[in-house]
Design a protein around this motif. Structure first.
Motif, PDB file in Angstrom:
ATOM      1  N   SER A 150       5.402   1.768  34.244  1.00 22.91           N
ATOM      2  CA  SER A 150       6.621   2.481  34.628  1.00 22.91           C
ATOM      3  C   SER A 150       6.318   3.422  35.789  1.00 22.91           C
ATOM      4  O   SER A 150       5.175   3.802  36.028  1.00 22.91           O
ATOM      5  CB  SER A 150       7.235   3.216  33.437  1.00 22.91           C
ATOM      6  OG  SER A 150       6.335   4.184  32.924  1.00 22.91           O
ATOM      7  N   ILE A 151       7.344   3.797  36.491  1.00 23.56           N
ATOM      8  CA  ILE A 151       7.185   4.452  37.790  1.00 23.56           C
ATOM      9  C   ILE A 151       6.595   5.859  37.732  1.00 23.56           C
ATOM     10  O   ILE A 151       5.863   6.251  38.609  1.00 23.56           O
ATOM     11  CB  ILE A 151       8.527   4.434  38.558  1.00 23.56           C
ATOM     12  CG1 ILE A 151       8.299   4.758  40.022  1.00 23.56           C
ATOM     13  CG2 ILE A 151       9.527   5.384  37.989  1.00 23.56           C
ATOM     14  CD1 ILE A 151       8.358   3.595  40.898  1.00 23.56           C
ATOM     15  N   GLY A 152       6.935   6.646  36.744  1.00 28.56           N
ATOM     16  CA  GLY A 152       6.460   8.028  36.692  1.00 28.56           C
ATOM     17  C   GLY A 152       7.225   8.897  37.669  1.00 28.56           C
ATOM     18  O   GLY A 152       8.155   8.442  38.335  1.00 28.56           O
ATOM     19  N   GLY A 153       6.840  10.130  37.776  1.00 25.99           N
ATOM     20  CA  GLY A 153       7.529  11.074  38.657  1.00 25.99           C
ATOM     21  C   GLY A 153       7.087  10.925  40.100  1.00 25.99           C
ATOM     22  O   GLY A 153       6.199  10.153  40.430  1.00 25.99           O
ATOM     23  N   PHE A 154       7.741  11.690  40.948  1.00 26.93           N
ATOM     24  CA  PHE A 154       7.394  11.701  42.371  1.00 26.93           C
ATOM     25  C   PHE A 154       7.519  13.124  42.866  1.00 26.93           C
ATOM     26  O   PHE A 154       8.554  13.756  42.685  1.00 26.93           O
ATOM     27  CB  PHE A 154       8.317  10.771  43.161  1.00 26.93           C
ATOM     28  CG  PHE A 154       7.953  10.652  44.617  1.00 26.93           C
ATOM     29  CD1 PHE A 154       6.720  10.144  45.002  1.00 26.93           C
ATOM     30  CD2 PHE A 154       8.829  11.036  45.594  1.00 26.93           C
ATOM     31  CE1 PHE A 154       6.374  10.022  46.341  1.00 26.93           C
ATOM     32  CE2 PHE A 154       8.517  10.920  46.942  1.00 26.93           C
ATOM     33  CZ  PHE A 154       7.282  10.415  47.307  1.00 26.93           C
ATOM     34  N   MET A 155       6.453  13.630  43.459  1.00 27.82           N
ATOM     35  CA  MET A 155       6.406  14.986  43.959  1.00 27.82           C
ATOM     36  C   MET A 155       6.713  15.995  42.850  1.00 27.82           C
ATOM     37  O   MET A 155       7.351  17.010  43.075  1.00 27.82           O
ATOM     38  CB  MET A 155       7.340  15.151  45.160  1.00 27.82           C
ATOM     39  CG  MET A 155       6.907  14.289  46.338  1.00 27.82           C
ATOM     40  SD  MET A 155       7.991  14.401  47.754  1.00 27.82           S
ATOM     41  CE  MET A 155       7.733  16.105  48.228  1.00 27.82           C
ATOM     42  N   GLY A 156       6.276  15.664  41.636  1.00 30.43           N
ATOM     43  CA  GLY A 156       6.419  16.569  40.512  1.00 30.43           C
ATOM     44  C   GLY A 156       7.790  16.587  39.869  1.00 30.43           C
ATOM     45  O   GLY A 156       8.058  17.421  39.022  1.00 30.43           O
ATOM     46  N   GLN A 157       8.651  15.648  40.236  1.00 29.18           N
ATOM     47  CA  GLN A 157      10.008  15.660  39.710  1.00 29.18           C
ATOM     48  C   GLN A 157      10.449  14.262  39.328  1.00 29.18           C
ATOM     49  O   GLN A 157      10.353  13.341  40.128  1.00 29.18           O
ATOM     50  CB  GLN A 157      10.973  16.223  40.753  1.00 29.18           C
ATOM     51  CG  GLN A 157      10.615  17.635  41.190  1.00 29.18           C
ATOM     52  CD  GLN A 157      11.520  18.110  42.294  1.00 29.18           C
ATOM     53  OE1 GLN A 157      12.673  17.715  42.377  1.00 29.18           O
ATOM     54  NE2 GLN A 157      11.004  18.968  43.152  1.00 29.18           N
ATOM     55  N   ASP A 158      10.952  14.114  38.108  1.00 26.95           N
ATOM     56  CA  ASP A 158      11.469  12.818  37.685  1.00 26.95           C
ATOM     57  C   ASP A 158      12.693  12.404  38.487  1.00 26.95           C
ATOM     58  O   ASP A 158      12.914  11.242  38.737  1.00 26.95           O
ATOM     59  CB  ASP A 158      11.813  12.834  36.196  1.00 26.95           C
ATOM     60  CG  ASP A 158      10.575  12.753  35.323  1.00 26.95           C
ATOM     61  OD1 ASP A 158       9.527  12.295  35.805  1.00 26.95           O
ATOM     62  OD2 ASP A 158      10.661  13.158  34.150  1.00 26.95           O
ATOM     63  N   ARG A 159      13.486  13.375  38.955  1.00 29.97           N
ATOM     64  CA  ARG A 159      14.708  13.005  39.677  1.00 29.97           C
ATOM     65  C   ARG A 159      14.425  12.405  41.053  1.00 29.97           C
ATOM     66  O   ARG A 159      15.332  11.911  41.703  1.00 29.97           O
ATOM     67  CB  ARG A 159      15.655  14.194  39.775  1.00 29.97           C
ATOM     68  CG  ARG A 159      15.179  15.300  40.683  1.00 29.97           C
ATOM     69  CD  ARG A 159      16.243  16.399  40.764  1.00 29.97           C
ATOM     70  NE  ARG A 159      15.835  17.462  41.624  1.00 29.97           N
ATOM     71  CZ  ARG A 159      15.198  18.557  41.230  1.00 29.97           C
ATOM     72  NH1 ARG A 159      14.897  18.714  39.958  1.00 29.97           N
ATOM     73  NH2 ARG A 159      14.860  19.501  42.088  1.00 29.97           N
ATOM     74  N   ARG A 160      13.202  12.444  41.502  1.00 28.00           N
ATOM     75  CA  ARG A 160      12.858  11.852  42.800  1.00 28.00           C
ATOM     76  C   ARG A 160      12.277  10.444  42.639  1.00 28.00           C
ATOM     77  O   ARG A 160      11.759   9.879  43.593  1.00 28.00           O
ATOM     78  CB  ARG A 160      11.861  12.746  43.518  1.00 28.00           C
ATOM     79  CG  ARG A 160      12.498  14.062  43.931  1.00 28.00           C
ATOM     80  CD  ARG A 160      11.874  14.541  45.167  1.00 28.00           C
ATOM     81  NE  ARG A 160      12.674  15.604  45.760  1.00 28.00           N
ATOM     82  CZ  ARG A 160      12.214  16.417  46.671  1.00 28.00           C
ATOM     83  NH1 ARG A 160      10.986  16.297  47.100  1.00 28.00           N
ATOM     84  NH2 ARG A 160      12.980  17.352  47.170  1.00 28.00           N
ATOM     85  N   GLN A 161      12.386   9.885  41.457  1.00 29.74           N
ATOM     86  CA  GLN A 161      11.868   8.538  41.233  1.00 29.74           C
ATOM     87  C   GLN A 161      12.534   7.514  42.142  1.00 29.74           C
ATOM     88  O   GLN A 161      11.921   6.521  42.503  1.00 29.74           O
ATOM     89  CB  GLN A 161      12.057   8.126  39.772  1.00 29.74           C
ATOM     90  CG  GLN A 161      11.168   8.886  38.823  1.00 29.74           C
ATOM     91  CD  GLN A 161      11.507   8.600  37.384  1.00 29.74           C
ATOM     92  OE1 GLN A 161      12.656   8.386  37.036  1.00 29.74           O
ATOM     93  NE2 GLN A 161      10.492   8.613  36.543  1.00 29.74           N
ATOM     94  N   ASP A 162      13.778   7.754  42.526  1.00 28.99           N
ATOM     95  CA  ASP A 162      14.467   6.816  43.398  1.00 28.99           C
ATOM     96  C   ASP A 162      13.763   6.711  44.749  1.00 28.99           C
ATOM     97  O   ASP A 162      13.647   5.624  45.313  1.00 28.99           O
ATOM     98  CB  ASP A 162      15.931   7.207  43.576  1.00 28.99           C
ATOM     99  CG  ASP A 162      16.124   8.584  44.215  1.00 28.99           C
ATOM    100  OD1 ASP A 162      15.327   9.503  43.924  1.00 28.99           O
ATOM    101  OD2 ASP A 162      17.070   8.743  45.006  1.00 28.99           O
ATOM    102  N   ILE A 163      13.251   7.829  45.259  1.00 31.92           N
ATOM    103  CA  ILE A 163      12.519   7.803  46.524  1.00 31.92           C
ATOM    104  C   ILE A 163      11.236   7.000  46.357  1.00 31.92           C
ATOM    105  O   ILE A 163      10.901   6.147  47.183  1.00 31.92           O
ATOM    106  CB  ILE A 163      12.203   9.229  47.015  1.00 31.92           C
ATOM    107  CG1 ILE A 163      13.492   9.965  47.371  1.00 31.92           C
ATOM    108  CG2 ILE A 163      11.264   9.186  48.230  1.00 31.92           C
ATOM    109  CD1 ILE A 163      13.291  11.436  47.684  1.00 31.92           C
ATOM    110  N   LYS A 164      10.510   7.255  45.275  1.00 34.38           N
ATOM    111  CA  LYS A 164       9.260   6.538  44.998  1.00 34.38           C
ATOM    112  C   LYS A 164       9.515   5.039  44.928  1.00 34.38           C
ATOM    113  O   LYS A 164       8.788   4.247  45.536  1.00 34.38           O
ATOM    114  CB  LYS A 164       8.649   7.063  43.691  1.00 34.38           C
ATOM    115  CG  LYS A 164       7.290   6.507  43.355  1.00 34.38           C
ATOM    116  CD  LYS A 164       6.720   7.223  42.134  1.00 34.38           C
ATOM    117  CE  LYS A 164       5.314   6.818  41.805  1.00 34.38           C
ATOM    118  NZ  LYS A 164       4.739   7.608  40.702  1.00 34.38           N
TER     119      LYS A 164
END
Length: 136
Positions: free
Chosen positions: A107-121
């Motif tokens: 699974s993708i995990g967070g991005f830049m310390g935030q789960d809400r940025r998973q779309d960017i990742k």
């Protein structure tokens, strides 16, 4: 895919920070991903964080590794949480591609310390995989 990115440079012109906005010097994902190592400088972070950040450049484009594998690569096999914390503070995302590190279960995990940025990742991973013809 078009990501709005901007960079901050030091007095010597080296990139010291990347932002996912247009508040500084505008740039593109494509321009950043091909920069040589001497185009940026790490101006912060602990020795462990810098070791993790620099190891990111060894993950091939379009592929991912787990937080566990990253911990093993930097010589601290039980430090997957510390790896995640280091990645959350990555000052140079894209240049140091923290988006290529995911959870052990895939699974993708967070991005830049935030789960809400998973779309960017996910967008960056999809873009990279499309560029090299992978379907992971």
């Amino acid at each position: 895919m078009k990501l709005e990115l901007s960079v901050e440079r030091n007095e010597a012109g080296k990139i010291i920070e990347v932002y996912f906005d247009q508040t500084h010097e505008p740039t593109t994902y494509e321009a950043l991903k091909v920069l040589p190592s001497d185009a940026f400088v790490l101006t912060r972070g602990t020795a462990f964080q810098q070791k993790v950040w620099l190891e990111l450049r060894n993950i091939p484009v379009g592929t991912t590794i787990s937080y566990q594998e990253m911990a093993e690569r930097v010589g601290s096999p039980k430090a997957q949480q510390a790896v995640g914390q280091a990645l959350a503070k990555n000052p140079l995302p894209v240049i140091l591609p923290c988006h290529r590190v995911t959870r052990k279960d895939g699974s993708i995990g967070g991005f830049m310390g935030q789960d809400r940025r998973q779309d960017i990742k996910q967008k960056i991973l999809d873009f990279e995989q499309g560029q090299i013809g992978l379907d992971l």
